[in-house]
Design a protein around this motif. Structure first.
Motif, PDB file in Angstrom:
ATOM      1  N   ARG A  37      -1.325   2.967   3.027  1.00 57.36           N
ATOM      2  CA  ARG A  37      -2.383   3.525   2.190  1.00 57.36           C
ATOM      3  C   ARG A  37      -2.043   4.917   1.674  1.00 57.36           C
ATOM      4  O   ARG A  37      -2.463   5.294   0.576  1.00 57.36           O
ATOM      5  CB  ARG A  37      -3.703   3.538   2.967  1.00 57.36           C
ATOM      6  CG  ARG A  37      -4.269   2.118   3.127  1.00 57.36           C
ATOM      7  CD  ARG A  37      -5.469   2.082   4.027  1.00 57.36           C
ATOM      8  NE  ARG A  37      -5.107   2.417   5.395  1.00 57.36           N
ATOM      9  CZ  ARG A  37      -5.611   3.417   6.091  1.00 57.36           C
ATOM     10  NH1 ARG A  37      -6.523   4.188   5.557  1.00 57.36           N
ATOM     11  NH2 ARG A  37      -5.240   3.639   7.325  1.00 57.36           N
ATOM     12  N   ALA A  69      -2.131   5.811  -2.150  1.00 54.58           N
ATOM     13  CA  ALA A  69      -2.951   6.920  -2.638  1.00 54.58           C
ATOM     14  C   ALA A  69      -2.136   7.879  -3.498  1.00 54.58           C
ATOM     15  O   ALA A  69      -2.627   8.405  -4.509  1.00 54.58           O
ATOM     16  CB  ALA A  69      -3.588   7.653  -1.467  1.00 54.58           C
ATOM     17  N   PRO A 108      -8.477   6.680   1.604  1.00 46.68           N
ATOM     18  CA  PRO A 108      -7.119   6.896   2.133  1.00 46.68           C
ATOM     19  C   PRO A 108      -7.087   7.555   3.501  1.00 46.68           C
ATOM     20  O   PRO A 108      -6.165   7.345   4.274  1.00 46.68           O
ATOM     21  CB  PRO A 108      -6.462   7.794   1.075  1.00 46.68           C
ATOM     22  CG  PRO A 108      -7.259   7.553  -0.171  1.00 46.68           C
ATOM     23  CD  PRO A 108      -8.658   7.273   0.281  1.00 46.68           C
TER      24      PRO A 108
END
Length: 334
Positions: free
Chosen positions: A83, A87, A332
């Protein structure tokens, strides 16, 4: 034209996705089985949305997806997606939290009941050659449900469903979830533990239902397991790395933990060198007889759940990619 990529080729056609996405959406399918790197570059180059079930999405593969805007993990857990890397690219990451709730809750409570009623223990003894004597076996595993506390760690959709099922079987149910507001306990008719320590100290049955995050990795440690009452049962249908498997083995060997039911392991599928507890389980060592049950991350499985995964994943990626909603988007930082 928006292109959706389902890289594992899980489904034979696009009959479910096409009506959900509507006209003008081209759906590409791959046949990768082990790693995202198996996908042809030409498929990756076109994908604006990625739906993946088993395949991890590591950061080093994102460069192959220059148009990618959304990753949907076709399941509840999202630890397989990098993630932070997503992001950094402005790629949204989503999960599908509302599938498999019934199945996983049923599985968790079934493991607890099977252990606490001695089903696995008596079943195994009757298969021995020569068979064990006909009759009951004295064991700390077996207890009346109504004299036990069923402790739920993580009271989201699945944890809530497990709590209600346990309550129906007569357990005194308690949960710990620092992310839920006050009042949930009154709505569910169960009690709340204000800390992990408070939960563990009263958990005759511990059922783990929290997601795997930086906060929860290793949360059920040796220190936490030591707080369980003697003769406790532990069930994990969430994620393997949440619990210290070596610590679980130690407490099972000492008898402090009477039994455990695991649908998840730290590494799946397990590879050599196997954890010591898994080696003992596979070797059918006498001390584990009827005390440890392992299922292969199958708690979610029913034909109905597979249908839900497909439909809800498509609806999620439609919402985020095509209509600009933030359905099931994971921040995130979690």
């Amino acid at each position: 034209m928006t292109v959706i990529l389902e890289p594992e080729g899980l489904y034979p056609d696009n009959s479910v996705e096409e009506p959900i996405f509507g006209p003008g959406v081209r759906i590409l399918r791959g046949a990768a089985r082990a790693h995202l790197s198996e996908l042809p570059d030409e498929l990756c180059a076109e994908a604006e949305g990625l739906m993946t079930l088993r395949l991890a999405v590591p950061g080093d593969q994102l460069a192959r997806f220059p148009k990618l805007r959304v990753v949907v993990r076709m399941g509840v857990g999202y630890d397989r997606v990098d993630r932070a890397a997503c992001a950094a690219r402005g790629i949204k990451v989503c999960n599908v939290p509302d599938y498999g709730t019934e199945e996983v809750a049923d599985h968790a409570v079934s493991l607890a009941l099977g252990l606490r009623r001695g089903l696995f223990l008596h079943h195994e003894t009757q298969r021995e050659d020569p068979p064990a004597k006909w009759g009951v076996i004295g064991t700390p595993l077996i207890r009346r449900m109504s004299v036990q506390r069923f402790a739920v760690l993580g009271c989201g959709r699945i944890g809530t469903a497990a709590a209600l099922r346990a309550k129906a079987f007569g357990f005194d149910v308690v949960f710990h979830d620092p992310h839920l507001p006050n009042g949930v306990e009154r709505a569910l008719g169960v009690r709340r533990a204000r800390s992990l320590e408070e939960l563990m100290e009263q958990a005759d049955v511990l059922s783990i239902h929290c997601p795997l995050t930086r906060e929860t990795e290793g949360l059920v440690s040796a220190k936490a397991l030591a707080l369980l009452p003697a003769g406790a049962v532990v069930v994990n249908t969430a994620r393997g790395p949440i619990m210290d498997l070596d610590a679980l083995e130690s407490f099972l060997r000492s008898g402090h933990i009477a039994g455990a039911g695991l649908d998840v392991l730290p590494v799946e599928p397990p590879v050599e060198p196997f954890p010591s507890l898994l080696r003992a389980y596979r070797a059918k060592e006498e001390w584990l007889k009827g005390r440890l049950v392992i299922t292969p991350h199958s708690a979610f499985h029913t034909p109905e759940a597979w249908d839900d995964i497909r439909r809800l994943s498509a609806e999620t990626i439609r919402d985020v990619l095509l209509t600009g909603l933030n359905t099931n988007v994971i921040p995130p930082g979690l």
